[in-house]
Motif scaffolding. Structure first.
Motif, short mmCIF file in Angstrom:
data_model
loop_
_atom_site.label_atom_id
_atom_site.label_comp_id
_atom_site.label_asym_id
_atom_site.label_seq_id
_atom_site.Cartn_x
_atom_site.Cartn_y
_atom_site.Cartn_z
N ARG A 2 81.26 49.19 -3.73
CA ARG A 2 82.20 49.93 -4.60
C ARG A 2 83.61 49.39 -4.39
NH1 ARG A 2 81.28 55.08 -6.51
NH2 ARG A 2 83.20 55.91 -5.65
N VAL A 3 84.09 48.67 -5.38
CA VAL A 3 85.45 48.14 -5.30
C VAL A 3 86.35 48.92 -6.25
CG1 VAL A 3 86.92 46.15 -5.84
CG2 VAL A 3 84.76 45.80 -4.61
N ILE A 4 87.48 49.36 -5.72
CA ILE A 4 88.52 49.93 -6.57
C ILE A 4 89.62 48.88 -6.62
CG2 ILE A 4 90.21 51.79 -6.84
CD1 ILE A 4 88.19 53.51 -5.18
N ALA A 5 89.86 48.33 -7.82
CA ALA A 5 90.82 47.23 -7.98
C ALA A 5 92.17 47.77 -8.43
CB ALA A 5 90.28 46.26 -9.03
N ILE A 6 93.21 47.36 -7.73
CA ILE A 6 94.57 47.75 -8.15
C ILE A 6 95.37 46.47 -8.37
CG2 ILE A 6 96.65 49.05 -7.59
CD1 ILE A 6 95.05 50.83 -5.80
N ASP A 7 95.77 46.24 -9.60
CA ASP A 7 96.61 45.08 -9.92
C ASP A 7 97.91 45.59 -10.50
OD1 ASP A 7 94.82 42.69 -9.44
OD2 ASP A 7 93.53 43.84 -10.79
N GLY A 8 98.90 44.69 -10.53
CA GLY A 8 100.18 45.06 -11.14
C GLY A 8 101.30 44.16 -10.66
N PRO A 9 102.46 44.30 -11.28
CA PRO A 9 103.59 43.43 -10.92
C PRO A 9 104.20 43.77 -9.57
CG PRO A 9 104.28 45.08 -12.53
CD PRO A 9 102.80 45.25 -12.36
N ALA A 10 105.11 42.93 -9.11
CA ALA A 10 105.77 43.13 -7.82
C ALA A 10 106.55 44.44 -7.80
CB ALA A 10 106.71 41.95 -7.54
N GLY A 11 106.46 45.13 -6.69
CA GLY A 11 107.25 46.36 -6.52
C GLY A 11 106.68 47.57 -7.24
N SER A 12 105.45 47.45 -7.76
CA SER A 12 104.89 48.60 -8.49
C SER A 12 104.27 49.62 -7.55
CB SER A 12 103.86 48.13 -9.53
OG SER A 12 102.83 47.40 -8.91
N GLY A 13 104.24 49.31 -6.25
CA GLY A 13 103.74 50.27 -5.26
C GLY A 13 102.28 50.06 -4.90
N LYS A 14 101.74 48.89 -5.22
CA LYS A 14 100.30 48.67 -4.99
C LYS A 14 99.91 48.84 -3.52
CE LYS A 14 100.31 44.49 -6.62
NZ LYS A 14 101.74 44.38 -6.93
N SER A 15 100.73 48.30 -2.61
CA SER A 15 100.35 48.38 -1.19
C SER A 15 100.42 49.82 -0.70
CB SER A 15 101.27 47.51 -0.33
OG SER A 15 101.28 46.21 -0.82
N THR A 16 101.50 50.50 -1.02
CA THR A 16 101.66 51.89 -0.57
C THR A 16 100.55 52.77 -1.13
OG1 THR A 16 104.03 51.50 -0.66
CG2 THR A 16 103.33 53.80 -0.51
N ILE A 17 100.32 52.63 -2.43
CA ILE A 17 99.29 53.45 -3.08
C ILE A 17 97.90 53.04 -2.60
CG2 ILE A 17 98.26 54.04 -5.33
CD1 ILE A 17 101.12 55.26 -4.72
N GLY A 18 97.69 51.73 -2.49
CA GLY A 18 96.37 51.23 -2.04
C GLY A 18 96.01 51.78 -0.68
N ARG A 19 96.98 51.73 0.24
CA ARG A 19 96.73 52.24 1.60
C ARG A 19 96.45 53.74 1.58
NH1 ARG A 19 100.87 49.01 3.27
NH2 ARG A 19 99.99 47.17 4.23
N ALA A 20 97.30 54.49 0.84
CA ALA A 20 97.15 55.96 0.80
C ALA A 20 95.84 56.34 0.13
CB ALA A 20 98.34 56.57 0.06
N LEU A 21 95.47 55.62 -0.91
CA LEU A 21 94.22 55.90 -1.62
C LEU A 21 93.02 55.62 -0.71
CD1 LEU A 21 92.83 56.55 -4.39
CD2 LEU A 21 92.82 54.09 -4.81
N ALA A 22 93.06 54.50 -0.01
CA ALA A 22 91.96 54.14 0.89
C ALA A 22 91.80 55.21 1.97
CB ALA A 22 92.22 52.78 1.51
#
Ligand code: DC
Length: 212
Positions: A2-22
């Motif tokens: 089960r992969v949840i993919a998060i893509d987007g431009p720089a500074g969109s919060g992918k790392s912060t949101i990705g970590r919190a979501l995980a």
């Protein structure tokens, strides 16, 4: 898997949101941008021309990389700080456009996912190319002003205009390269996080997942 993919431009919060979501979902998290940054770090420290596909590709294939627990260890060296520094940030889009580098990173990302049974994976081509069958694809974005402000705060840089110019340049390079450019993947849900807090964005994504 089960992969949840998060893509987007720089500074969109992918790392912060990705970590919190995980964390919320009890899944593992992979920051693929850190992998491209690690390759740029290896090229820069090895005095390798960052636009040379053969040389940087060879360095990428032989790179020993560990991303465990937020520490980035590259060929035995702790590069956690350096990979976020200005030299790596300026070179990373050039390195990330090299087909040999992308090929090697895709192999590593897919074997990471297999070993972990999936997880929350963020980057630029995760839903479009690396995991087109992801259970959920999120295209995370925010206004240019907010992305620049977030990145400036993260870097402790008060010159928001310069930060905005740097991320706009990187986004343009990442979106226009030939090999797996940054796009809104087919089947992705766009989440505009402008003005939203971390928990609020995570709530939206968990809601999307539950509705699948
Ligand atoms: O997410 P980040 O800013 O740390 O990413 C660094 C660079 O790596 C970014 O400019 C584009 C590139 N990248 C990529 O091409 N593909 C990915 N899956 C992740 C990052």
């Amino acid at each position: 898997m089960r992969v949840i993919a998060i893509d987007g431009p720089a500074g969109s919060g992918k790392s912060t949101i990705g970590r919190a979501l995980a964390e919320r979902l009890g899944l593992t998290y992979l920051d693929t941008g850190a992998m491209y940054r690690a390759v740029a770090f290896v090229a820069l420290t090895g005095d390798i021309d960052v636009s040379n596909d053969d040389l940087v590709g060879t360095a990428a294939r032989s790179m020993a990389l560990s991303l465990d627990g937020g520490t980035v260890t590259v060929n035995g060296v702790d590069a956690t700080q350096e990979i976020r520094g200005p030299q790596v940030s300026a070179a990373v889009s050039t390195v990330a456009a090299l087909p040999a580098v992308r090929e090697e990173m895709r192999v590593r990302q897919r074997s990471w996912a297999e070993a972990h049974g999936g997880g929350v994976i963020e980057g630029r081509d995760i839903g479009s190319v690396v995991f087109p069958d992801a259970v959920l694809k999120v295209y995370l974005t925010a206004s240019e002003a907010e992305r620049a402000a977030r990145r400036a705060k993260q870097l402790g840089d008060s010159d928001t205009d310069a930060v905005a110019a740097a991320i706009a340049k990187r986004d343009a390079a990442d979106s226009s390269r030939r090999d797996s450019p940054l796009v809104e993947p087919d089947g992705a849900v766009t989440v505009d996080s402008t003005g939203m807090g971390i928990d609020e964005v995570v709530d939206v994504i968990v809601g999307l997942l539950e509705s699948r």
